[in-house]
Design a protein around this motif. Structure first.
Motif, PDB file in Angstrom:
ATOM      1  N   PHE A 362       0.373  -1.496   0.193  1.00  0.00           N
ATOM      2  CA  PHE A 362      -0.196   0.324   0.177  1.00  0.00           C
ATOM      3  C   PHE A 362       0.334   0.952   0.050  1.00  0.00           C
ATOM      4  N   TYR A 363       0.200   1.762  -0.704  1.00  0.00           N
ATOM      5  CA  TYR A 363       0.765   3.599  -0.651  1.00  0.00           C
ATOM      6  C   TYR A 363       0.461   4.143   0.239  1.00  0.00           C
ATOM      7  N   HIS A 364      -0.846   4.533   0.709  1.00  0.00           N
ATOM      8  CA  HIS A 364      -2.197   5.424   1.269  1.00  0.00           C
ATOM      9  C   HIS A 364      -3.040   4.534   1.353  1.00  0.00           C
ATOM     10  N   ALA A 365      -3.861   5.187   2.523  1.00  0.00           N
ATOM     11  CA  ALA A 365      -5.240   4.596   3.327  1.00  0.00           C
ATOM     12  C   ALA A 365      -6.067   5.401   4.115  1.00  0.00           C
ATOM     13  N   SER A 366      -6.892   5.789   3.660  1.00  0.00           N
ATOM     14  CA  SER A 366      -8.207   6.579   3.584  1.00  0.00           C
ATOM     15  C   SER A 366      -9.144   5.798   4.500  1.00  0.00           C
ATOM     16  N   LEU A 367      -9.942   6.390   5.568  1.00  0.00           N
ATOM     17  CA  LEU A 367     -11.644   5.791   5.741  1.00  0.00           C
ATOM     18  C   LEU A 367     -12.729   6.503   5.523  1.00  0.00           C
ATOM     19  N   ASP A 368     -13.679   5.629   5.612  1.00  0.00           N
ATOM     20  CA  ASP A 368     -14.429   6.260   6.094  1.00  0.00           C
ATOM     21  C   ASP A 368     -16.023   6.038   7.832  1.00  0.00           C
ATOM     22  N   GLU A 369     -16.664   6.678   7.565  1.00  0.00           N
ATOM     23  CA  GLU A 369     -17.354   6.875   8.964  1.00  0.00           C
ATOM     24  C   GLU A 369     -18.704   5.486   9.282  1.00  0.00           C
ATOM     25  N   PRO A 372     -18.941  -1.325  11.193  1.00  0.00           N
ATOM     26  CA  PRO A 372     -17.461  -1.048  10.751  1.00  0.00           C
ATOM     27  C   PRO A 372     -17.137  -0.016   9.778  1.00  0.00           C
ATOM     28  N   TYR A 373     -16.099   0.518  10.514  1.00  0.00           N
ATOM     29  CA  TYR A 373     -15.409   1.559   8.905  1.00  0.00           C
ATOM     30  C   TYR A 373     -14.905   0.817   7.798  1.00  0.00           C
ATOM     31  N   GLN A 374     -14.707   1.820   7.062  1.00  0.00           N
ATOM     32  CA  GLN A 374     -13.827   1.187   5.411  1.00  0.00           C
ATOM     33  C   GLN A 374     -13.134   1.339   5.442  1.00  0.00           C
ATOM     34  N   VAL A 375     -11.439   0.378   5.037  1.00  0.00           N
ATOM     35  CA  VAL A 375     -10.678   0.646   4.835  1.00  0.00           C
ATOM     36  C   VAL A 375     -10.027   1.518   3.053  1.00  0.00           C
ATOM     37  N   TYR A 376      -9.890   2.482   2.853  1.00  0.00           N
ATOM     38  CA  TYR A 376      -9.349   2.986   1.190  1.00  0.00           C
ATOM     39  C   TYR A 376      -7.715   2.741   1.114  1.00  0.00           C
ATOM     40  N   GLY A 377      -7.869   2.351  -0.076  1.00  0.00           N
ATOM     41  CA  GLY A 377      -6.036   2.207   0.147  1.00  0.00           C
ATOM     42  C   GLY A 377      -5.319   2.030  -1.451  1.00  0.00           C
ATOM     43  N   GLY A 378      -4.941   2.541  -2.325  1.00  0.00           N
ATOM     44  CA  GLY A 378      -4.144   2.112  -3.157  1.00  0.00           C
ATOM     45  C   GLY A 378      -2.851   1.307  -2.956  1.00  0.00           C
ATOM     46  N   LEU A 379      -2.469   0.293  -3.436  1.00  0.00           N
ATOM     47  CA  LEU A 379      -1.548  -0.691  -4.555  1.00  0.00           C
ATOM     48  C   LEU A 379      -0.482  -0.516  -5.408  1.00  0.00           C
ATOM     49  N   GLN A 380       0.825  -0.550  -5.099  1.00  0.00           N
ATOM     50  CA  GLN A 380       1.519  -1.424  -5.487  1.00  0.00           C
ATOM     51  C   GLN A 380       0.958  -1.739  -7.058  1.00  0.00           C
ATOM     52  N   ASP A 381       1.424  -1.385  -8.039  1.00  0.00           N
ATOM     53  CA  ASP A 381       0.876  -2.322 -10.038  1.00  0.00           C
ATOM     54  C   ASP A 381      -0.060  -3.209  -9.007  1.00  0.00           C
ATOM     55  N   ASN A 382      -0.812  -3.054  -8.430  1.00  0.00           N
ATOM     56  CA  ASN A 382      -2.400  -3.473  -7.857  1.00  0.00           C
ATOM     57  C   ASN A 382      -3.600  -2.943  -7.555  1.00  0.00           C
ATOM     58  N   SER A 383      -3.674  -1.929  -8.566  1.00  0.00           N
ATOM     59  CA  SER A 383      -4.842  -1.094  -8.301  1.00  0.00           C
ATOM     60  C   SER A 383      -5.384  -0.549  -7.098  1.00  0.00           C
ATOM     61  N   SER A 384      -6.474  -0.115  -6.905  1.00  0.00           N
ATOM     62  CA  SER A 384      -7.005   1.042  -5.646  1.00  0.00           C
ATOM     63  C   SER A 384      -8.530   0.228  -4.947  1.00  0.00           C
ATOM     64  N   TRP A 385      -8.115  -0.754  -3.809  1.00  0.00           N
ATOM     65  CA  TRP A 385      -8.923  -0.873  -3.628  1.00  0.00           C
ATOM     66  C   TRP A 385     -10.103  -0.552  -2.078  1.00  0.00           C
ATOM     67  N   VAL A 386     -10.694  -0.560  -1.793  1.00  0.00           N
ATOM     68  CA  VAL A 386     -11.661  -0.516  -1.123  1.00  0.00           C
ATOM     69  C   VAL A 386     -12.511  -1.455   0.482  1.00  0.00           C
ATOM     70  N   GLY A 387     -12.298  -2.114   1.692  1.00  0.00           N
ATOM     71  CA  GLY A 387     -12.277  -2.856   1.993  1.00  0.00           C
ATOM     72  C   GLY A 387     -13.190  -2.839   3.439  1.00  0.00           C
ATOM     73  N   ARG A 672       4.029   3.126   5.199  1.00  0.00           N
ATOM     74  CA  ARG A 672       4.213   4.682   3.744  1.00  0.00           C
ATOM     75  C   ARG A 672       2.653   5.516   4.093  1.00  0.00           C
ATOM     76  N   ASP A 673       2.006   5.078   5.043  1.00  0.00           N
ATOM     77  CA  ASP A 673       0.587   6.572   5.459  1.00  0.00           C
ATOM     78  C   ASP A 673       0.027   6.060   6.150  1.00  0.00           C
ATOM     79  N   LEU A 674      -0.807   6.624   7.133  1.00  0.00           N
ATOM     80  CA  LEU A 674      -1.200   6.396   8.096  1.00  0.00           C
ATOM     81  C   LEU A 674      -2.686   6.992   8.790  1.00  0.00           C
ATOM     82  N   ALA A 675      -3.789   6.263   8.903  1.00  0.00           N
ATOM     83  CA  ALA A 675      -4.650   7.030   9.244  1.00  0.00           C
ATOM     84  C   ALA A 675      -5.393   7.096  10.713  1.00  0.00           C
ATOM     85  N   ILE A 676      -5.863   7.770  11.424  1.00  0.00           N
ATOM     86  CA  ILE A 676      -6.476   7.693  12.337  1.00  0.00           C
ATOM     87  C   ILE A 676      -7.771   7.844  12.648  1.00  0.00           C
TER      88      ILE A 676
END
Length: 1024
Positions: A362-369, A372-387, A672-676
């Motif tokens: 992962f390069y970056h991560a973000s969160l929603d409200e 349970p919350y979901q995690v969003y992030g982009g991966l080296q050569d593996n697209s962008s995902w939400v889980g 690479r990134d942090l989200a609280i």
């Protein structure tokens, strides 16, 4: 969604199983004992996680060698710190030298002597270094000798091959290379420039070397060269294959051990991106069968004359890096690529993807409200995902959804419209994606007339904390959109140095031009708007500028000159506006692209006029590795989190001191990134090599004050406890699937102790509001912060023994929400704290409903106990009958009288429990089974139980009372007669087991009870 695999080693065991060792680009070493069905990490305790090479001793595969530092030298590659050795199959490791190597491309073990090993060291990527070349040890790694040295300080060794039939014959490939932040070269600076790359041969075990050249070796290509790869066919050792990157890149083949050569294939997948794909693998049984890794995996069946695509972009992820072939069955082919591990059992025609290696980058991560919350992030050569951050049954790969394409980087939910997501792939290709239909609209800003916009490989996107729906993206200019990318405002001049020397990407690549936007430079790299002051925006660039606007972009000030002791042009990896003070910000600089791996972090409190060093090369304060991200806590200003190439560091005193985070054996992987999460207080880590990690509830870290740390023992606050709804989900996936852990379904109790507890008992108890102990918990004696899990449950009921499992009866009901006390007794001193347990905030039922559910469950719990008490009496009496009958002659009238009485007891037992043997599904249901069904139904929903469920408790109670009366009647009427007969024969009379209250009967509460077994087996017969 796995990640890049850099190397593979394996062995076919005598048992028939295949043992695999898999090296991840930045996620450590993983071992499988069962052909890839299951993997476990075996390198997590080591200080680096980037793996370049793995080799097994041919004579003893328990001897494993690992070279750290990946050699597929893309822009985001990590670094290593030498070679490691294990003599027990990877269970334990020892350092074995070459600490300054930075990266190791290949390890070869002499098949005659496992203590003789060769290490191909390409060396430092970003700077000159003498610590590169081919190294040899003859004492198992105690000492090393450089046996082949490059002609300059940028040339190292990338490949080595030993002739298995004559190990004194060897080949080694040398590579002249260098990467900078703005360019890359494989070979010389341009295709025709001189290069020190070359192929060398030794005939004396590596002591001396002769270069293979166009002049001396017929058919070999002319210089200059870039990267080379070499392989020897083990089944025909005169056959040598060499891939040569040059202005005319191609595969070359020798059938006389390298004396002469013939040019063979030069198709697209043979010659594409040699710096990333230079690897040749020969079938151990067939010298004409050769695999070449590349974007697509290709294979030749005719000695390299022609190739066919068998993997990669056809049926697999693509970008293959290594291949391992089972030497006993060459149809079994295992491949590691940028998407993980792939398995073929028909020679590469069809592929099965390994779903059990969590090494995503992962390069970056973000969160929603969401909750349970979901995690969003982009991966080296593996697209962008939400889980999901949690899901019933665990978080499988299927709980993650692919939302975009390419290499994934930044990804956010649109705060103005949660049906949409912002995501991007390399080079600033930002899109707005409908998360329901997956329709994606490219909204990348476009250049003006005769203008080129420079977007970094990892182009920053930022959401405004002050204007919902406002988004920023950076090229050399800062762009702002207030209408979801429909229009863009250019709100800055060029904020970079605009150095033209660093803008020649179209010439980058060296021998082979390679311009993928990975070297795009003089770009904006970090954006942060202050949440305390609208229009105050910080921007950092990859060429060393730190810009500030306080008026929404009308005017800008470059404040990097105020940062003390910072070398010029240092890449600004991260700038972060404070959550508390508009004049405060943090800046993390990164000089690893200049060969400087030290951390640089600074803080300002006066809008950049002055800066205080928090971490520097001169004073790293125990922090290891160049820094990717710094984040300030949302609640406590002095609580800081620092993500580096080697892990996570935490400061509770504003950066004066730092401690490495090692919770749950967190490896030394790049963060690479942090989200609280502002509601749940979780810290989410975007690691570049081990996927997403979640630190559950950082509230205790906020409570660690200097005063608390001076205390011997102290309870530490945590987030409010919820009894989360127990949902149904998940499904059996087999062993070959990764399943992420959920947070503990329990109350977490945190306490701090200054020193390790050494003497006496430590006792941790939970008391209810009346002061009654409801549970005792195990304690940790470690110094520091400790976490203990309390399940908030009553003990399971005591269930009568029967032929089938009472599934629901294996657990106790959850205690009711309310106020509890936690009491710690240590060395005679008592410490206590209050613990409030609440309902799940998603619950639609009330506390009163929850109390009604618990009371109903406890009534059934007690019914189980009374059934067990009656069964104890029946079984106890039957046991006494069996013992008495054993002393009587078979066939006698007294023995038959005993058998008849026992049959009546057994008939009563069969009214209480199912007795039919033969499996879990017999269709037989009795009082116990009906009780278990009702108990499970009530436990399944923690709201108010249905009236018919409560009424059914009374029904089952009446049925139990009926059986109890029958038993008492039998004792009153039949037992005296039997005892008279026993006395007449000189036998001891039988005493009836007195009626007793069940261990969790209606007079008890089920708290603190334990399960019990009957006095005799659940089923036995008295024969006559």
């Amino acid at each position: 969604m796995s990640g890049r695999i850099s190397c593979i080693a394996g062995v076919h065991e005598p048992s028939g199983k295949i043992t695999l060792f898999v090296g991840a680009a930045s996620g450590g070493v993983w071992k499988s004992d069962d052909s890839g069905t299951r993997y476990r990490p075996i390198f997590d305790e080591q200080p680096v996680q980037s793996i370049g090479a793995i080799a097994l001793d041919p004579k003893n595969p328990k001897n494993v060698w690992v070279g750290t530092g990946e050699s597929w030298t893309r822009n985001s590659v990590s670094i290593g710190d030498g070679i490691y050795k294990s003599t027990d199959g990877g269970e334990t490791w020892s350092r074995a030298g070459l600490e300054k190597s930075e990266r190791i491309a290949r390890i070869a073990v002499d098949p005659r002597n496992g203590d003789t090993v060769f290490a191909a060291v390409p060396g430092a990527l970003w700077s000159d270094s003498p610590d590169r070349g081919l190294y040899k040890t003859t004492d198992g790694g105690k000492t090393w000798q450089q046996v082949l040295k490059g002609a300059n300080l940028s040339t190292g060794c990338t490949d080595v091959a030993i002739d298995p039939s004559n190990p004194d014959t060897m080949f080694a490939a040398m590579w002249d290379f260098r990467r900078k932040g703005w360019e890359y070269r494989s070979g010389g600076a341009i295709p025709t420039a001189p290069s020190a790359s070359g192929l060398f041969r030794s005939s004396d075990g590596g002591n001396t070397w002769t270069e293979i050249t166009e002049q001396a070796n017929k058919g070999f290509p002319k210089k200059p060269y870039g990267r080379l790869a070499v392989a020897i066919a083990s089944s025909k050792s005169q056959r040598v294959y060499a891939f040569v990157e040059s202005p005319e890149s191609a595969l070359f083949v020798s059938d006389d051990s390298g004396s002469t050569w013939e040019k063979r294939d030069k198709s697209r997948w043979m010659v594409w991106r040699p710096f990333y794909f230079a690897n040749l693998i020969v079938d151990p049984k067939n010298p004409d069968r050769l695999f070449k890794t590349d974007g697509s995996l290709i294979v030749s069946e005719d000695g390299g004359k022609s190739f066919a695509v068998v993997g990669g972009f056809q049926g697999a992820h693509g970008d293959a890096h290594d291949v391992w072939i089972d030497p006993t069955n060459s149809q079994a082919v295992f491949v590691g690529d940028d998407g993980g591990m792939w398995y073929s059992y028909n020679g590469g025609s069809k592929w099965w993807k390994g779903e059990n290696l969590p090494v995503s980058q992962f390069y970056h991560a973000s969160l929603d409200e969401k909750d349970p919350y979901q995690v969003y992030g982009g991966l080296q050569d593996n697209s962008s995902w939400v889980g999901d951050s949690q899901y019933p049954g665990g978080i499988t790969n299927h709980r993650w959804e692919n939302m975009y394409s390419g290499d994934g980087f930044w990804m956010f939910q649109d705060p103005a419209d949660p049906d949409y997501i912002y995501a991007e792939y390399q080079g600033g290709e930002i899109g707005r994606v409908n998360r329901n239909t997956h329709a994606a609209r490219n909204i990348k800003p476009r250049p003006n007339y005769n203008e080129k916009l420079r977007f970094n490989w990892n182009t920053p996107i930022a959401l405004s904390p002050n204007e919902k729906g406002t988004i920023y993206v950076g090229a050399q200019f800062l762009f702002r959109s207030r209408d979801h990318g429909q229009t863009w405002d250019r709100i800055s001049p060029d904020l970079t140095t605009n150095d033209p020397v660093k803008q020649k990407q179209e010439q980058s690549g060296g021998v082979t031009v390679d311009n993928s936007s990975a070297e795009m430079h003089t770009t904006i790299y970090s954006i942060s708007e202050s949440p305390k002051q609208k229009g105050l925006i910080w921007v950092g660039t990859d060429d060393g500028n730190l810009q500030l606007t306080r008026d929404g972009g009308k005017t800008w000030t470059n404040v990097v000159g105020n940062v003390p002791g910072l070398p010029k042009n240092s890449w600004l990896n991260w700038v972060q506006a404070s959550n508390f003070n508009p004049g405060t910000a943090y800046a993390a600089f990164d000089r690893h692209t200049f060969g400087d791996m030290a951390p640089y972090v600074f803080k300002t409190t006066d809008f950049g006029k002055t800066w205080t060093p928090l971490v520097t090369a001169q004073d790293p304060k125990s922090v290891r590795g160049y820094v990717h991200v710094i984040k300030e806590d949302l609640v406590k200003p002095d609580l800081l989190f620092l993500g580096t190439e080697f892990g996570l560091w935490v400061s509770i005193d504003g950066g004066k001191s730092w401690a490495e985070f090692k919770g749950n054996h967190f490896p030394a992987v790049a963060v690479r990134d942090l989200a609280i999460h502002p509601r749940d207080n979780d810290l989410v880590l975007a690691t570049h090599g081990r996927g997403i990690w979640i630190v559950d509830d950082i509230t205790p870290l906020r409570a660690l004050t200097p005063d608390l740390l001076k205390q011997d023992v102290a309870f530490v606050s945590a987030r409010p406890v919820q009894q989360r709804i127990e949902g149904q989900g998940g499904w059996p996936n087999g062993d070959a699937v990764f399943v992420g852990e959920n947070p503990a379904d329990a109350a977490v109790i945190n306490y701090y102790q200054r020193e390790r507890h050494l003497f006496g008992k430590m006792k941790l108890e939970v008391l209810d509001s009346s002061g009654r102990v409801v549970d005792e918990l195990p304690t940790s004696k470690r110094p520091g912060l400790n976490r203990v899990i309390w399940a908030m449950r009553a003990k399971p009921p005591r269930v009568p023994p029967a032929a089938q499992l009472a599934a629901a009866g294996t657990r106790g009901p959850r205690l009711v929400p309310g106020d509890y006390t936690v009491r710690l007794t240590k060395a005679g001193k008592v410490y206590s704290t209050k613990l409030t347990v609440g309902l799940d905030r998603r619950a639609k039922f009330s506390s009163a409903d929850r109390k009604a559910q618990f009371d109903a469950a406890m009534r059934v719990h007690n019914l189980f106990g009374d059934e067990s008490a009656l069964m104890d009496r029946i079984i106890g009496l039957r046991q006494a009958l069996a013992q008495t009958a054993a002393g009587l002659p078979e066939g006698g009238p007294l023995r038959k009288q005993i058998s008849d009485f026992d049959a009546k007891l057994d008939a009563m037992r069969k009214k209480i429990v199912a007795t039919t043997e033969g499996g879990a599904i017999t269709g037989e249901e009795r009082l116990r089974e009906h009780t278990d069904q009702l108990y499970g139904a009530i436990l399944s929903y923690e709201g108010k139980p249905a009236a018919y469920q409560v009424a059914y408790i009374d029904t089952l109670r009446r049925e139990l009372d009926d059986v109890t009366k029958q038993f008492d009647q039998l004792l009153a009427e039949d037992l005296p007669t039997l005892n008279d007969s026993l006395k007449s024969q000189g036998q001891q009379p039988l005493s009836s087991t007195p009626a007793k209250v069940g261990a969790n009967s209606s007079t008890g509460d089920g708290i603190g009870t334990t399960g019990a077994t009957g006095l005799a087996p659940a089923d036995f017969r008295v024969s006559y």
